[in-house]
Scaffold this motif. Structure first.
Motif, PDB file in Angstrom:
ATOM      1  N   ALA A 147      31.899  17.764  61.501  1.00  0.00           N
ATOM      2  CA  ALA A 147      31.424  17.201  60.539  1.00  0.00           C
ATOM      3  C   ALA A 147      31.843  17.941  59.222  1.00  0.00           C
ATOM      4  O   ALA A 147      32.144  17.132  58.029  1.00  0.00           O
ATOM      5  CB  ALA A 147      30.013  16.968  60.464  1.00  0.00           C
ATOM      6  N   PHE A 155      36.854  11.846  60.465  1.00  0.00           N
ATOM      7  CA  PHE A 155      37.229  10.567  59.675  1.00  0.00           C
ATOM      8  C   PHE A 155      38.025   9.760  60.468  1.00  0.00           C
ATOM      9  O   PHE A 155      37.891   8.606  60.539  1.00  0.00           O
ATOM     10  CB  PHE A 155      37.296  10.968  58.279  1.00  0.00           C
TER      11      PHE A 155
ATOM     12  N   TYR B  79      31.430   6.757  55.804  1.00  0.00           N
ATOM     13  CA  TYR B  79      32.108   8.056  55.822  1.00  0.00           C
ATOM     14  C   TYR B  79      33.129   8.520  54.751  1.00  0.00           C
ATOM     15  O   TYR B  79      33.118   9.276  54.191  1.00  0.00           O
ATOM     16  CB  TYR B  79      32.677   8.062  57.277  1.00  0.00           C
ATOM     17  N   GLY B  80      33.841   7.370  54.444  1.00  0.00           N
ATOM     18  CA  GLY B  80      34.888   7.520  53.594  1.00  0.00           C
ATOM     19  C   GLY B  80      34.405   7.538  52.198  1.00  0.00           C
ATOM     20  O   GLY B  80      34.711   8.327  51.331  1.00  0.00           O
ATOM     21  N   PHE B  93      38.274  16.368  48.916  1.00  0.00           N
ATOM     22  CA  PHE B  93      37.707  15.180  50.098  1.00  0.00           C
ATOM     23  C   PHE B  93      36.795  15.888  51.072  1.00  0.00           C
ATOM     24  O   PHE B  93      37.315  16.794  51.707  1.00  0.00           O
ATOM     25  CB  PHE B  93      38.963  14.455  50.493  1.00  0.00           C
ATOM     26  N   LEU B  94      35.723  15.388  51.347  1.00  0.00           N
ATOM     27  CA  LEU B  94      34.524  15.680  52.286  1.00  0.00           C
ATOM     28  C   LEU B  94      34.102  17.339  52.138  1.00  0.00           C
ATOM     29  O   LEU B  94      33.794  17.821  53.113  1.00  0.00           O
ATOM     30  CB  LEU B  94      35.139  15.464  53.553  1.00  0.00           C
ATOM     31  N   TYR B  96      31.234  19.045  51.092  1.00  0.00           N
ATOM     32  CA  TYR B  96      29.876  18.426  50.681  1.00  0.00           C
ATOM     33  C   TYR B  96      29.134  19.464  49.886  1.00  0.00           C
ATOM     34  O   TYR B  96      28.301  19.207  49.433  1.00  0.00           O
ATOM     35  CB  TYR B  96      29.246  18.422  52.084  1.00  0.00           C
ATOM     36  N   GLN B 108      26.082  20.769  52.102  1.00  0.00           N
ATOM     37  CA  GLN B 108      26.379  20.838  53.391  1.00  0.00           C
ATOM     38  C   GLN B 108      25.652  19.847  54.359  1.00  0.00           C
ATOM     39  O   GLN B 108      26.373  19.009  55.060  1.00  0.00           O
ATOM     40  CB  GLN B 108      26.952  21.933  54.074  1.00  0.00           C
ATOM     41  N   HIS B 109      24.403  20.455  54.389  1.00  0.00           N
ATOM     42  CA  HIS B 109      23.183  19.367  55.206  1.00  0.00           C
ATOM     43  C   HIS B 109      23.312  17.936  55.064  1.00  0.00           C
ATOM     44  O   HIS B 109      23.507  17.083  55.731  1.00  0.00           O
ATOM     45  CB  HIS B 109      22.049  20.042  55.081  1.00  0.00           C
ATOM     46  N   ILE B 112      26.560  16.261  56.104  1.00  0.00           N
ATOM     47  CA  ILE B 112      26.622  16.188  57.273  1.00  0.00           C
ATOM     48  C   ILE B 112      25.780  14.989  57.843  1.00  0.00           C
ATOM     49  O   ILE B 112      26.340  14.267  58.635  1.00  0.00           O
ATOM     50  CB  ILE B 112      26.408  17.365  58.250  1.00  0.00           C
ATOM     51  N   VAL B 115      27.485  11.707  56.868  1.00  0.00           N
ATOM     52  CA  VAL B 115      28.799  11.357  57.790  1.00  0.00           C
ATOM     53  C   VAL B 115      28.325  11.098  59.095  1.00  0.00           C
ATOM     54  O   VAL B 115      28.948  10.033  59.599  1.00  0.00           O
ATOM     55  CB  VAL B 115      29.759  12.757  57.843  1.00  0.00           C
TER      56      VAL B 115
END
Lengths: 245, 145
Positions: A147, A155, B79-80, B93-94, B96, B108-109, B112, B115
Motif C-alpha cells: 500500500a 493502484f 485510491y486515485g 503521488f501516493l 501519504y 502513512q497509517h 494505507i 487506499v
C-alpha cells in the motif's frame, strides 16, 4: 521438520491426483467442482509454506468465487465435454512434457526455501524489512510494501480489476440484459421485436414489459406475452414446457 | 421453497461471520496477514453464498446492482483520489506522509487505510458485478441449477 515434508508431499500428491482426475473427467460439473478442490488443496499448501496472504486469496477466489462463476458459465453451455481423439492429444502432451522437463532442470537454480541470501530477500527486500518499522510503524511488512512503498503498482492492479469488471459488464450487462435493447431514433420506437434476436423463437430469453409494448406485430406480441408470463418469479427456475397455455 | 433446510440454516448462521471476518481481515491488515484484496473477495463470497442459497433476486435486493456499479467506480476513485490529495498537499503521488507533516508515520497509517478501503470497495464490487452478470443470464437448459 520431517513432518512438514510429509505434509507437503501429501498435499502435492493430492494436487497431482486431482489434476489427473480433471483431465480424465468428461462431466463438466465434476470438473468445475474438482477445480475448486484443487484450489482448496493449493490454499492448504500455501499455509504450510507460511504464505497466508496468498492462501487467503486462493481459497476465496480459486475455491469460492471462480468455482461459482464457472458453474454459472456452465449453465449457459454444455454439461459434457466431447471426446478428443488420441491423435489430437499428441502435440499437447509433447509440449507439457517438454516444459515440465525444463522446469525440473531449472529447479537446481532455485534458492533454498527461506534462504536469507536469496535474491528476493537480499536486495530491496532487506531494505523494506529495515525501513518499515522506522517509516510506517506497522508490523506487517507486506501491507507496507503493497500500500505504501509500491502503492503505485497496487493502484494499477485496482484499475486492472476495475477494467475487467467493466469489460464483463459491457459484454453481458449487469442484469443479464444484453440484447434487450430499445431505441427511439426520429420518434420511431424500435426494440426487441425488430431485432434479429426476435426471430429465434423458442430460444428467446426473458422479455421486459417495455419491449413488449414496443412491438407492433400481433403474432409476435402473443408469443412474447406468453414468454413474459412464464418468466415471472425466479428466472433460474425453468417452467416445464406446455404448462402455461 | 422450503428445500435445502440444513443449507439455509447453516448459511444463515455463517454469512454474518463471513462478512465480519472480511472486515477483520481488512482492518487488521496492518498487523496480521490480509488486506483490501482478500477482504473484498471474502465480502463478495458472503453475498455470493447468500445468492446461491436464497436465490439471485434475494441477493439483488440485499445488495442492489446499482450499489455494485457505484462501488466499482468509487473504489478506484478513492485510491486515485488519495494520490491526487497527496499531490495537492505538496507531496508525490501516493506519498501519504504529507497528510500529517509532524508525524509522517501517522500519515502513512491514514493513507494505507484509505487506499485499502478503495481496494476493498473495488474488488468486492467487481466480483459481485461479474457474478450478477453471469448469474442473470437466461438459462438455456431447463433443469437443475
Amino acid at each position: 521438520m520431517s513432518g512438514h515434508i510429509i505434509l507437503d508431499l501429501g498435499l502435492i500428491s493430492m494436487l497431482l491426483v486431482i489434476a489427473f482426475a480433471i483431465i480424465r473427467m468428461r462431466s463438466l460439473f465434476a470438473v468445475v467442482m474438482l477445480q475448486g478442490v484443487y484450489s482448496l488443496v493449493c490454499a492448504a499448501w500455501f499455509v504450510s509454506l507460511d504464505a497466508v496472504d496468498v492462501a487467503f486469496t486462493e481459497a476465496a477466489v480459486g475455491a469460492g468465487v471462480s468455482t461459482v462463476l464457472m458453474l454459472a458459465a456452465m449453465l449457459l453451455a454444455d454439461r459434457q465435454s466431447d471426446e478428443v481423439s488420441l491423435r489430437r492429444q499428441i502435440a499437447p502432451i509433447i509440449i507439457v512434457i517438454a516444459s515440465g522437463l525444463m522446469l525440473f532442470y531449472a529447479i537446481g537454480d532455485m534458492p533454498i526455501y527461506g534462504d536469507a541470501n536469496s535474491p528476493a530477500n537480499s536486495h530491496v527486500g532487506a531494505g523494506y524489512l529495515d525501513k518499515t518499522a522506522k517509516d510506517i510503524h506497522i508490523p506487517n511488512v507486506v501491507t507496507a510494501v503493497l500500500a505504501s512503498y509500491r502503492g503505485f503498482d497496487t493502484f494499477g492492479e485496482t484499475v486492472v480489476i476495475f477494467a475487467a469488471g467493466l469489460g464483463v459488464l459491457l459484454l453481458l450487462g449487469l442484469n443479464g440484459n444484453a440484447g434487450k435493447w430499445q431505441a427511439c431514433p426520429n420518434g420511431v420506437s424500435i426494440g426487441l421485436g425488430q431485432s434479429p434476436y426476435a426471430q429465434l423463437g423458442e430460444d428467446q430469453p426473458k422479455v421486459s414489459p417495455k419491449a413488449e409494448v414496443a412491438t407492433n406485430l400481433p403474432k409476435e406480441k402473443k408469443t412474447i406475452a406468453k414468454k413474459t408470463s412464464q418468466s415471472k418469479g425466479r428466472p433460474r427456475k425453468a417452467v416445464p414446457k406446455g404448462d402455461v397455455s | 421453497m422450503n428445500e435445502h433446510g440444513i443449507l439455509r440454516v447453516v448459511s444463515k448462521l455463517l454469512i454474518p461471520f463471513i462478512a465480519i471476518f472480511a472486515f477483520y481481515v481488512q482492518f487488521h491488515g496492518d498487523y496480521g496477514p490480509g488486506g483490501g484484496f482478500q477482504a473484498g473477495v471474502i465480502l463478495a463470497a458472503s453475498v455470493i453464498l447468500y445468492a446461491l442459497i436464497f436465490g439471485l433476486e434475494a441477493a439483488k435486493s440485499a445488495v442492489p446492482p446499482s450499489w455494485v456499479r457505484f462501488g466499482m467506480a468509487m473504489g478506484v476513485f478513492l485510491y486515485g483520489g488519495t494520490g491526487v490529495a497527496t499531490w495537492l498537499l505538496g507531496g508525490e503521488f501516493l506519498n501519504y506522509s504529507v497528510f500529517t507533516p509532524d508525524h509522517p508515520s501517522h500519515g502513512q497509517h491514514y493513507g494505507i487505510l484509505l487506499v485499502e478501503l478503495g481496494v476493498l470497495l473495488a474488488v468486492a464490487s467487481v466480483m459481485l458485478a461479474i457474478f450478477y452478470a453471469f448469474g442473470s443470464r437466461p438459462v438455456n437448459h431447463p433443469g437443475e441449477d
